[in-house]
Design an enzyme around this catalytic site. Structure first.
Site, PDB file in Angstrom:
ATOM      1  N   LYS A 111       0.836  -1.205   0.000  1.00 41.42           N
ATOM      2  CA  LYS A 111       0.000   0.000   0.000  1.00 41.42           C
ATOM      3  C   LYS A 111       0.877   1.264   0.000  1.00 41.42           C
ATOM      4  CE  LYS A 111      -2.769   0.928   3.754  1.00 41.42           C
ATOM      5  NZ  LYS A 111      -2.656   2.303   4.259  1.00 41.42           N
ATOM      6  N   SER A 112       1.858   1.297   0.891  1.00 38.97           N
ATOM      7  CA  SER A 112       2.711   2.496   0.994  1.00 38.97           C
ATOM      8  C   SER A 112       3.434   2.762  -0.319  1.00 38.97           C
ATOM      9  CB  SER A 112       3.761   2.296   2.093  1.00 38.97           C
ATOM     10  OG  SER A 112       3.162   2.250   3.344  1.00 38.97           O
TER      11      SER A 112
ATOM     12  N   GLN B 124       4.701   9.294   7.367  1.00 36.81           N
ATOM     13  CA  GLN B 124       3.787  10.190   6.649  1.00 36.81           C
ATOM     14  C   GLN B 124       4.213  11.642   6.832  1.00 36.81           C
ATOM     15  OE1 GLN B 124      -0.194   9.227   7.882  1.00 36.81           O
ATOM     16  NE2 GLN B 124      -0.135   7.212   6.936  1.00 36.81           N
TER      17      GLN B 124
ATOM     18  N   ASP C 238       1.904  -1.174  12.039  1.00 36.02           N
ATOM     19  CA  ASP C 238       0.601  -1.651  11.548  1.00 36.02           C
ATOM     20  C   ASP C 238       0.348  -3.116  11.901  1.00 36.02           C
ATOM     21  OD1 ASP C 238       0.050   0.840  10.494  1.00 36.02           O
ATOM     22  OD2 ASP C 238       0.928   0.358   8.544  1.00 36.02           O
TER      23      ASP C 238
ATOM     24  N   ARG D 139       2.981   5.928  -3.222  1.00 31.59           N
ATOM     25  CA  ARG D 139       4.114   6.776  -3.644  1.00 31.59           C
ATOM     26  C   ARG D 139       4.362   6.661  -5.139  1.00 31.59           C
ATOM     27  NH1 ARG D 139       4.209   5.673   1.658  1.00 31.59           N
ATOM     28  NH2 ARG D 139       5.436   6.950   3.091  1.00 31.59           N
TER      29      ARG D 139
ATOM     30  N   LYS E 180      -4.633   5.917  14.747  1.00 37.63           N
ATOM     31  CA  LYS E 180      -4.726   5.248  13.443  1.00 37.63           C
ATOM     32  C   LYS E 180      -6.201   5.267  12.981  1.00 37.63           C
ATOM     33  CE  LYS E 180      -0.400   4.379  12.989  1.00 37.63           C
ATOM     34  NZ  LYS E 180       0.369   5.095  11.960  1.00 37.63           N
TER      35      LYS E 180
HETATM   36  C1  S3P Z   1       2.458   4.862   6.331  1.00 41.94           C
HETATM   37  C2  S3P Z   1       3.048   5.211   7.525  1.00 41.94           C
HETATM   38  C3  S3P Z   1       2.538   4.784   8.829  1.00 41.94           C
HETATM   39  C4  S3P Z   1       1.581   3.611   8.708  1.00 41.94           C
HETATM   40  C5  S3P Z   1       0.574   3.787   7.605  1.00 41.94           C
HETATM   41  C6  S3P Z   1       1.281   3.992   6.271  1.00 41.94           C
HETATM   42  C7  S3P Z   1       3.050   5.377   5.078  1.00 41.94           C
HETATM   43  O1  S3P Z   1       1.851   5.861   9.431  1.00 41.94           O
HETATM   44  O2  S3P Z   1       0.913   3.383   9.931  1.00 41.94           O
HETATM   45  O3  S3P Z   1      -0.255   2.665   7.503  1.00 41.94           O
HETATM   46  O4  S3P Z   1       2.729   4.841   3.987  1.00 41.94           O
HETATM   47  O5  S3P Z   1       3.866   6.302   5.145  1.00 41.94           O
HETATM   48  P1  S3P Z   1       2.643   7.000  10.284  1.00 41.94           P
HETATM   49  O6  S3P Z   1       3.589   7.642   9.381  1.00 41.94           O
HETATM   50  O7  S3P Z   1       1.584   7.969  10.751  1.00 41.94           O
HETATM   51  O8  S3P Z   1       3.277   6.270  11.426  1.00 41.94           O
END
Ligand code: S3P
Length: 414
Positions: A19-20, A160, A304, A24, A331
Protein backbone atom coordinates in the site's frame (compact mmCIF):
# COMPACT_ATOMS: atom_id res chain seq x y z
CA UNK A 1 -18.95 -12.47 8.18
CA UNK A 2 -18.49 -15.70 10.15
CA UNK A 3 -14.93 -17.03 10.54
CA UNK A 4 -14.79 -20.79 10.97
CA UNK A 5 -11.75 -22.23 12.75
CA UNK A 6 -9.38 -23.92 10.30
CA UNK A 7 -8.08 -27.46 10.78
CA UNK A 8 -5.18 -26.83 8.43
CA UNK A 9 -3.56 -23.94 6.57
CA UNK A 10 -0.93 -25.13 4.08
CA UNK A 11 -0.69 -22.68 1.19
CA UNK A 12 1.59 -20.89 -1.28
CA UNK A 13 0.22 -17.37 -1.79
CA UNK A 14 1.03 -13.96 -3.20
CA UNK A 15 0.23 -11.19 -0.73
CA UNK A 16 -1.61 -8.03 -1.72
CA UNK A 17 0.70 -5.41 -3.21
CA UNK A 18 2.31 -2.87 -0.91
CA UNK A 19 0.00 0.00 0.00
CA UNK A 20 2.71 2.50 0.99
CA UNK A 21 4.74 1.87 -2.17
CA UNK A 22 1.67 2.01 -4.46
CA UNK A 23 0.64 5.40 -2.99
CA UNK A 24 4.11 6.78 -3.64
CA UNK A 25 4.54 5.26 -7.11
CA UNK A 26 1.24 6.81 -8.24
CA UNK A 27 1.64 10.15 -6.48
CA UNK A 28 5.27 10.83 -7.44
CA UNK A 29 4.86 9.76 -11.07
CA UNK A 30 1.76 11.98 -11.28
CA UNK A 31 3.90 15.13 -11.04
CA UNK A 32 7.09 13.79 -12.67
CA UNK A 33 8.14 14.52 -16.25
CA UNK A 34 7.29 11.63 -18.58
CA UNK A 35 5.23 8.47 -18.53
CA UNK A 36 5.52 5.48 -16.21
CA UNK A 37 4.03 2.04 -15.73
CA UNK A 38 3.33 0.84 -12.19
CA UNK A 39 2.94 -2.93 -12.22
CA UNK A 40 1.30 -4.99 -9.48
CA UNK A 41 -0.25 -1.85 -8.00
CA UNK A 42 -2.57 -2.26 -5.01
CA UNK A 43 -6.06 -1.18 -5.97
CA UNK A 44 -7.52 -1.18 -2.47
CA UNK A 45 -9.67 1.70 -1.26
CA UNK A 46 -6.80 3.91 -0.02
CA UNK A 47 -4.73 3.72 -3.21
CA UNK A 48 -7.85 4.34 -5.31
CA UNK A 49 -8.25 7.55 -3.30
CA UNK A 50 -4.70 8.57 -4.28
CA UNK A 51 -5.41 7.77 -7.95
CA UNK A 52 -8.61 9.86 -7.87
CA UNK A 53 -6.81 12.81 -6.24
CA UNK A 54 -3.94 12.75 -8.75
CA UNK A 55 -6.42 12.68 -11.65
CA UNK A 56 -8.28 15.64 -10.16
CA UNK A 57 -4.95 17.52 -10.00
CA UNK A 58 -4.34 16.94 -13.72
CA UNK A 59 -2.39 13.69 -14.14
CA UNK A 60 -3.57 11.18 -16.76
CA UNK A 61 -3.93 7.76 -15.14
CA UNK A 62 -5.19 4.54 -16.79
CA UNK A 63 -5.87 1.46 -14.71
CA UNK A 64 -5.84 -1.95 -16.42
CA UNK A 65 -6.05 -4.83 -13.92
CA UNK A 66 -3.19 -4.19 -11.52
CA UNK A 67 -1.22 -2.13 -14.06
CA UNK A 68 -1.41 1.64 -13.73
CA UNK A 69 -0.12 3.90 -16.53
CA UNK A 70 0.62 7.46 -15.50
CA UNK A 71 1.39 10.55 -17.57
CA UNK A 72 2.74 13.15 -15.21
CA UNK A 73 1.47 16.72 -14.95
CA UNK A 74 4.45 18.69 -13.55
CA UNK A 75 2.15 21.71 -13.01
CA UNK A 76 -1.05 20.80 -11.14
CA UNK A 77 -4.44 22.53 -11.38
CA UNK A 78 -6.64 23.73 -8.51
CA UNK A 79 -8.79 20.91 -7.10
CA UNK A 80 -11.24 19.74 -4.46
CA UNK A 81 -9.83 16.42 -3.23
CA UNK A 82 -11.42 13.48 -1.41
CA UNK A 83 -8.84 11.29 0.34
CA UNK A 84 -11.50 8.85 1.61
CA UNK A 85 -10.11 6.81 4.53
CA UNK A 86 -6.46 7.44 3.68
CA UNK A 87 -4.14 9.25 6.10
CA UNK A 88 -1.18 8.59 3.79
CA UNK A 89 -2.90 10.29 0.84
CA UNK A 90 -3.86 13.29 2.97
CA UNK A 91 -0.54 13.87 4.70
CA UNK A 92 1.71 13.28 1.69
CA UNK A 93 -0.48 15.40 -0.59
CA UNK A 94 -0.60 18.27 1.91
CA UNK A 95 3.20 18.44 1.83
CA UNK A 96 3.40 17.98 -1.92
CA UNK A 97 0.81 20.66 -2.76
CA UNK A 98 2.11 23.24 -0.26
CA UNK A 99 4.76 24.52 -2.70
CA UNK A 100 3.04 23.74 -6.02
CA UNK A 101 1.24 27.05 -6.57
CA UNK A 102 -2.27 25.59 -6.37
CA UNK A 103 -5.37 26.13 -4.31
CA UNK A 104 -6.69 22.77 -3.12
CA UNK A 105 -8.82 21.34 -0.35
CA UNK A 106 -8.52 17.82 1.07
CA UNK A 107 -11.36 16.12 2.93
CA UNK A 108 -12.22 12.51 3.70
CA UNK A 109 -14.50 10.08 5.52
CA UNK A 110 -15.66 10.11 9.15
CA UNK A 111 -12.53 8.26 10.36
CA UNK A 112 -10.12 10.55 8.47
CA UNK A 113 -11.90 13.57 9.99
CA UNK A 114 -10.78 12.41 13.46
CA UNK A 115 -7.07 12.07 12.63
CA UNK A 116 -4.40 14.59 13.65
CA UNK A 117 -3.12 16.81 10.84
CA UNK A 118 -1.28 19.57 12.71
CA UNK A 119 1.74 17.27 12.92
CA UNK A 120 2.04 17.98 9.17
CA UNK A 121 0.68 21.51 8.85
CA UNK A 122 2.71 23.00 11.77
CA UNK A 123 6.13 22.25 10.23
CA UNK A 124 4.81 23.15 6.76
CA UNK A 125 3.79 26.56 8.14
CA UNK A 126 7.37 27.00 9.42
CA UNK A 127 8.47 26.46 5.79
CA UNK A 128 6.15 29.34 4.76
CA UNK A 129 3.23 27.21 3.55
CA UNK A 130 -0.31 28.59 3.54
CA UNK A 131 -2.14 25.55 4.92
CA UNK A 132 -5.10 25.63 7.28
CA UNK A 133 -6.83 22.74 9.01
CA UNK A 134 -10.30 22.53 10.50
CA UNK A 135 -9.49 22.36 14.21
CA UNK A 136 -6.34 20.36 13.47
CA UNK A 137 -8.18 17.89 11.20
CA UNK A 138 -9.40 17.68 7.58
CA UNK A 139 -10.80 19.54 5.67
CA UNK A 140 -7.40 21.10 4.96
CA UNK A 141 -7.08 24.12 2.66
CA UNK A 142 -3.82 24.71 0.78
CA UNK A 143 -3.10 28.01 -1.00
CA UNK A 144 -0.09 29.10 -3.10
CA UNK A 145 3.02 30.07 -1.11
CA UNK A 146 6.82 30.18 -1.53
CA UNK A 147 8.58 27.67 0.67
CA UNK A 148 12.01 27.78 2.29
CA UNK A 149 13.94 24.81 3.68
CA UNK A 150 13.99 24.25 7.45
CA UNK A 151 15.76 21.93 9.89
CA UNK A 152 12.99 20.02 11.63
CA UNK A 153 13.14 17.38 14.34
CA UNK A 154 10.01 15.22 14.26
CA UNK A 155 8.40 14.79 17.70
CA UNK A 156 7.12 11.33 16.65
CA UNK A 157 8.58 8.79 14.22
CA UNK A 158 6.12 9.05 11.33
CA UNK A 159 6.84 8.22 7.70
CA UNK A 160 3.79 10.19 6.65
CA UNK A 161 4.98 13.40 8.30
CA UNK A 162 8.59 12.85 7.17
CA UNK A 163 7.37 12.27 3.60
CA UNK A 164 5.16 15.37 3.63
CA UNK A 165 8.14 17.56 4.57
CA UNK A 166 10.43 15.87 2.03
CA UNK A 167 7.85 16.45 -0.72
CA UNK A 168 7.48 20.10 0.33
CA UNK A 169 11.30 20.32 0.26
CA UNK A 170 11.27 19.41 -3.46
CA UNK A 171 9.62 22.80 -4.06
CA UNK A 172 11.47 24.86 -1.41
CA UNK A 173 14.48 27.21 -1.55
CA UNK A 174 17.56 25.93 0.27
CA UNK A 175 17.88 22.62 2.06
CA UNK A 176 15.06 20.91 3.97
CA UNK A 177 16.39 18.64 6.72
CA UNK A 178 14.12 16.25 8.61
CA UNK A 179 15.38 14.27 11.61
CA UNK A 180 13.38 11.43 13.16
CA UNK A 181 13.62 10.08 16.72
CA UNK A 182 13.53 6.49 15.35
CA UNK A 183 13.78 5.53 11.70
CA UNK A 184 10.41 5.02 10.02
CA UNK A 185 9.73 3.46 6.63
CA UNK A 186 11.90 5.03 3.91
CA UNK A 187 9.92 4.23 0.75
CA UNK A 188 9.69 7.95 -0.09
CA UNK A 189 13.46 8.41 0.05
CA UNK A 190 14.18 5.30 -2.06
CA UNK A 191 11.63 6.17 -4.75
CA UNK A 192 12.54 9.86 -4.98
CA UNK A 193 16.21 8.92 -5.38
CA UNK A 194 15.27 6.54 -8.21
CA UNK A 195 13.38 9.43 -9.84
CA UNK A 196 16.39 11.75 -9.77
CA UNK A 197 15.61 13.90 -6.70
CA UNK A 198 18.48 15.56 -4.83
CA UNK A 199 17.98 13.66 -1.58
CA UNK A 200 20.45 12.27 0.94
CA UNK A 201 20.10 10.22 4.11
CA UNK A 202 22.57 10.42 6.98
CA UNK A 203 21.49 8.28 9.93
CA UNK A 204 18.16 9.63 11.14
CA UNK A 205 18.37 12.81 9.01
CA UNK A 206 17.08 13.19 5.46
CA UNK A 207 18.13 16.26 3.43
CA UNK A 208 16.41 17.32 0.24
CA UNK A 209 16.89 20.17 -2.24
CA UNK A 210 14.59 21.60 -4.92
CA UNK A 211 14.32 18.90 -7.60
CA UNK A 212 12.44 17.96 -10.75
CA UNK A 213 11.44 14.32 -10.95
CA UNK A 214 11.77 11.98 -13.93
CA UNK A 215 9.10 9.28 -14.27
CA UNK A 216 10.15 5.80 -13.13
CA UNK A 217 8.54 2.43 -13.78
CA UNK A 218 7.82 0.54 -10.56
CA UNK A 219 6.99 -3.11 -9.94
CA UNK A 220 5.36 -3.05 -6.51
CA UNK A 221 6.34 -5.89 -4.14
CA UNK A 222 3.88 -7.61 -1.82
CA UNK A 223 2.97 -5.74 1.36
CA UNK A 224 4.72 -7.21 4.41
CA UNK A 225 1.86 -5.78 6.50
CA UNK A 226 -0.67 -7.82 4.46
CA UNK A 227 1.62 -10.86 4.27
CA UNK A 228 1.78 -10.71 8.08
CA UNK A 229 -1.86 -11.84 8.29
CA UNK A 230 -1.12 -14.89 6.14
CA UNK A 231 1.97 -15.72 8.22
CA UNK A 232 -0.22 -15.21 11.29
CA UNK A 233 -2.73 -17.75 9.97
CA UNK A 234 0.00 -20.41 9.73
CA UNK A 235 1.24 -19.40 13.19
CA UNK A 236 -2.13 -20.00 14.92
CA UNK A 237 -3.36 -23.09 13.03
CA UNK A 238 -1.69 -26.29 14.30
CA UNK A 239 0.49 -27.81 11.56
CA UNK A 240 0.05 -24.64 9.46
CA UNK A 241 2.59 -23.60 6.85
CA UNK A 242 2.49 -20.76 4.36
CA UNK A 243 4.84 -19.37 1.73
CA UNK A 244 4.12 -15.79 0.70
CA UNK A 245 5.86 -14.87 -2.53
CA UNK A 246 7.61 -11.61 -3.42
CA UNK A 247 7.07 -9.85 -0.10
CA UNK A 248 8.68 -6.42 0.35
CA UNK A 249 11.59 -6.78 2.78
CA UNK A 250 12.64 -3.19 3.34
CA UNK A 251 14.39 -3.26 6.74
CA UNK A 252 12.27 -0.35 7.99
CA UNK A 253 9.20 -2.61 7.71
CA UNK A 254 10.34 -6.06 8.81
CA UNK A 255 10.04 -5.72 12.59
CA UNK A 256 7.19 -8.24 12.36
CA UNK A 257 9.60 -10.94 11.15
CA UNK A 258 12.03 -10.12 13.99
CA UNK A 259 9.28 -10.50 16.61
CA UNK A 260 7.82 -13.64 15.02
CA UNK A 261 11.30 -15.19 15.21
CA UNK A 262 11.59 -14.11 18.88
CA UNK A 263 8.28 -15.89 19.41
CA UNK A 264 9.93 -19.07 18.16
CA UNK A 265 8.24 -19.10 14.73
CA UNK A 266 10.19 -20.93 12.05
CA UNK A 267 10.72 -18.45 9.21
CA UNK A 268 12.72 -18.98 6.02
CA UNK A 269 13.35 -16.39 3.33
CA UNK A 270 14.55 -17.10 -0.21
CA UNK A 271 14.41 -15.81 -3.79
CA UNK A 272 15.72 -12.40 -2.75
CA UNK A 273 15.58 -9.57 -5.29
CA UNK A 274 15.92 -5.77 -5.32
CA UNK A 275 14.14 -3.31 -7.66
CA UNK A 276 14.17 0.05 -5.84
CA UNK A 277 12.89 -2.02 -2.87
CA UNK A 278 14.16 -5.42 -1.64
CA UNK A 279 11.82 -8.42 -1.68
CA UNK A 280 11.77 -12.20 -1.18
CA UNK A 281 9.60 -15.27 -0.55
CA UNK A 282 8.77 -15.77 3.14
CA UNK A 283 7.77 -19.16 4.60
CA UNK A 284 6.43 -19.66 8.11
CA UNK A 285 5.83 -23.10 9.63
CA UNK A 286 3.72 -23.52 12.76
CA UNK A 287 5.50 -23.98 16.09
CA UNK A 288 4.40 -23.35 19.68
CA UNK A 289 4.66 -19.61 20.29
CA UNK A 290 6.53 -17.81 23.07
CA UNK A 291 5.55 -14.42 24.55
CA UNK A 292 7.38 -11.19 23.58
CA UNK A 293 8.16 -7.71 24.83
CA UNK A 294 8.04 -4.90 22.27
CA UNK A 295 9.99 -1.73 23.15
CA UNK A 296 9.51 1.65 21.47
CA UNK A 297 12.69 1.39 19.32
CA UNK A 298 11.15 -1.33 17.13
CA UNK A 299 7.61 0.10 17.01
CA UNK A 300 7.91 2.14 13.75
CA UNK A 301 9.05 -0.99 11.86
CA UNK A 302 5.90 -2.92 12.85
CA UNK A 303 3.37 -0.23 13.77
CA UNK A 304 0.60 -1.65 11.55
CA UNK A 305 1.25 -5.24 12.71
CA UNK A 306 0.75 -4.57 16.44
CA UNK A 307 -2.94 -5.59 16.54
CA UNK A 308 -2.00 -8.87 14.83
CA UNK A 309 0.94 -9.42 17.21
CA UNK A 310 -1.42 -8.88 20.16
CA UNK A 311 -3.65 -11.62 18.69
CA UNK A 312 -0.68 -13.97 18.26
CA UNK A 313 0.37 -13.25 21.86
CA UNK A 314 -2.94 -14.83 22.96
CA UNK A 315 -1.67 -18.07 21.35
CA UNK A 316 1.61 -17.95 23.32
CA UNK A 317 1.98 -19.25 26.87
CA UNK A 318 2.82 -16.31 29.13
CA UNK A 319 2.73 -12.53 29.33
CA UNK A 320 3.54 -10.34 26.32
CA UNK A 321 3.94 -6.58 26.60
CA UNK A 322 3.70 -3.84 23.94
CA UNK A 323 5.27 -0.51 25.01
CA UNK A 324 5.95 2.84 23.33
CA UNK A 325 3.08 2.44 20.84
CA UNK A 326 0.84 5.42 21.70
CA UNK A 327 0.66 6.18 17.95
CA UNK A 328 -1.81 3.27 17.75
CA UNK A 329 -4.37 5.58 19.31
CA UNK A 330 -4.46 7.85 16.21
CA UNK A 331 -4.73 5.25 13.44
CA UNK A 332 -7.92 4.41 11.49
CA UNK A 333 -9.37 3.59 14.93
CA UNK A 334 -7.84 3.85 18.43
CA UNK A 335 -6.12 0.53 17.87
CA UNK A 336 -5.28 -0.01 21.54
CA UNK A 337 -8.95 0.18 22.47
CA UNK A 338 -10.27 -1.70 19.41
CA UNK A 339 -7.65 -4.48 19.58
CA UNK A 340 -8.27 -5.05 23.29
CA UNK A 341 -12.05 -5.16 22.73
CA UNK A 342 -11.72 -7.57 19.79
CA UNK A 343 -9.43 -10.01 21.58
CA UNK A 344 -11.45 -9.91 24.82
CA UNK A 345 -14.55 -10.82 22.82
CA UNK A 346 -12.67 -13.88 21.60
CA UNK A 347 -11.80 -14.90 25.17
CA UNK A 348 -8.37 -13.24 25.38
CA UNK A 349 -6.90 -11.75 28.56
CA UNK A 350 -5.72 -8.37 27.29
CA UNK A 351 -5.29 -5.12 29.21
CA UNK A 352 -4.81 -1.68 27.64
CA UNK A 353 -2.05 0.64 28.86
CA UNK A 354 -1.58 4.30 27.83
CA UNK A 355 1.10 3.31 25.28
CA UNK A 356 0.32 -0.30 24.46
CA UNK A 357 -1.09 -3.52 25.86
CA UNK A 358 -0.41 -6.38 28.25
CA UNK A 359 -1.50 -9.75 26.88
CA UNK A 360 -1.68 -12.80 29.13
CA UNK A 361 -1.43 -15.64 26.64
CA UNK A 362 -3.06 -18.97 27.43
CA UNK A 363 -1.81 -20.93 24.43
CA UNK A 364 -4.96 -20.23 22.37
CA UNK A 365 -8.37 -18.57 22.22
CA UNK A 366 -11.81 -19.95 22.81
CA UNK A 367 -13.54 -17.65 20.30
CA UNK A 368 -17.27 -17.60 19.90
CA UNK A 369 -17.90 -13.86 20.26
CA UNK A 370 -18.70 -11.05 17.86
CA UNK A 371 -16.03 -8.53 16.94
CA UNK A 372 -16.67 -5.01 15.63
CA UNK A 373 -14.10 -3.75 13.12
CA UNK A 374 -14.91 -0.07 13.78
CA UNK A 375 -14.21 0.72 10.12
CA UNK A 376 -10.57 -0.33 10.59
CA UNK A 377 -9.20 -2.80 8.03
CA UNK A 378 -6.43 -4.09 10.27
CA UNK A 379 -8.82 -4.78 13.16
CA UNK A 380 -11.12 -6.80 10.87
CA UNK A 381 -8.19 -8.92 9.62
CA UNK A 382 -6.68 -9.29 13.10
CA UNK A 383 -9.97 -10.68 14.40
CA UNK A 384 -10.10 -13.12 11.49
CA UNK A 385 -6.63 -14.52 12.18
CA UNK A 386 -7.32 -14.70 15.93
CA UNK A 387 -10.50 -16.69 15.17
CA UNK A 388 -8.89 -19.09 12.65
CA UNK A 389 -6.96 -20.94 15.35
CA UNK A 390 -9.69 -20.66 18.01
CA UNK A 391 -12.15 -23.32 19.17
CA UNK A 392 -15.36 -21.61 18.05
CA UNK A 393 -14.48 -19.01 15.41
CA UNK A 394 -16.21 -15.62 15.48
CA UNK A 395 -18.56 -13.21 13.79
CA UNK A 396 -17.01 -10.00 12.40
CA UNK A 397 -19.14 -6.89 11.97
CA UNK A 398 -17.87 -4.56 9.25
CA UNK A 399 -15.53 -7.11 7.65
CA UNK A 400 -15.75 -5.36 4.25
CA UNK A 401 -13.33 -2.69 5.50
CA UNK A 402 -10.45 -5.15 4.85
CA UNK A 403 -10.62 -4.03 1.19
CA UNK A 404 -8.93 -0.75 2.19
CA UNK A 405 -5.57 -2.55 2.13
CA UNK A 406 -6.35 -6.14 1.16
CA UNK A 407 -8.99 -6.74 -1.53
CA UNK A 408 -9.46 -10.52 -1.79
CA UNK A 409 -8.50 -11.21 1.83
CA UNK A 410 -11.74 -13.02 2.70
CA UNK A 411 -11.50 -15.35 -0.32
CA UNK A 412 -8.15 -16.58 1.02
CA UNK A 413 -9.19 -16.96 4.63
CA UNK A 414 -12.75 -18.33 4.38
C1 S3P B 1 2.46 4.86 6.33
C2 S3P B 1 3.05 5.21 7.53
C3 S3P B 1 2.54 4.78 8.83
C4 S3P B 1 1.58 3.61 8.71
C5 S3P B 1 0.57 3.79 7.61
C6 S3P B 1 1.28 3.99 6.27
C7 S3P B 1 3.05 5.38 5.08
O1 S3P B 1 1.85 5.86 9.43
O2 S3P B 1 0.91 3.38 9.93
O3 S3P B 1 -0.25 2.67 7.50
O4 S3P B 1 2.73 4.84 3.99
O5 S3P B 1 3.87 6.30 5.14
P1 S3P B 1 2.64 7.00 10.28
O6 S3P B 1 3.59 7.64 9.38
O7 S3P B 1 1.58 7.97 10.75
O8 S3P B 1 3.28 6.27 11.43
Amino acid sequence: MFIRPLKNFDRVLVAAADKSITHRAVMFNAFARGEAVVENALLGGDCRSTIACMRALGATIDVDGSTVRIKGAPGFCDAVLDAGNSGTTTRLLTGLLAGMNVTASIDGDESLRTRPMKRVTDPLSLMGADVTTTGGKVPILIRPASLKGIDYVLPVASAQVKSALILAGLHADGVTRVTEPIKSRDHTELMLRAMGARIETDGLTVSVKRSELKSADVRVPGDVSSAAFLLGAAAVVKGGRVTVKRVGLNGTRTGILTVLREMGAKIEIDNFGDEIEPYGDVTLSHTDLKPFTIEKEIVPSLIDELPLLAALACYADGVSVIKGAEELRVKESDRITTTVEALKNLGGDVEPTPDGMIIRGKGGLEGGGTVRAYGDHRIAMTAAIAALGSEKGCEIEGAETAAISYPGFWEIIC
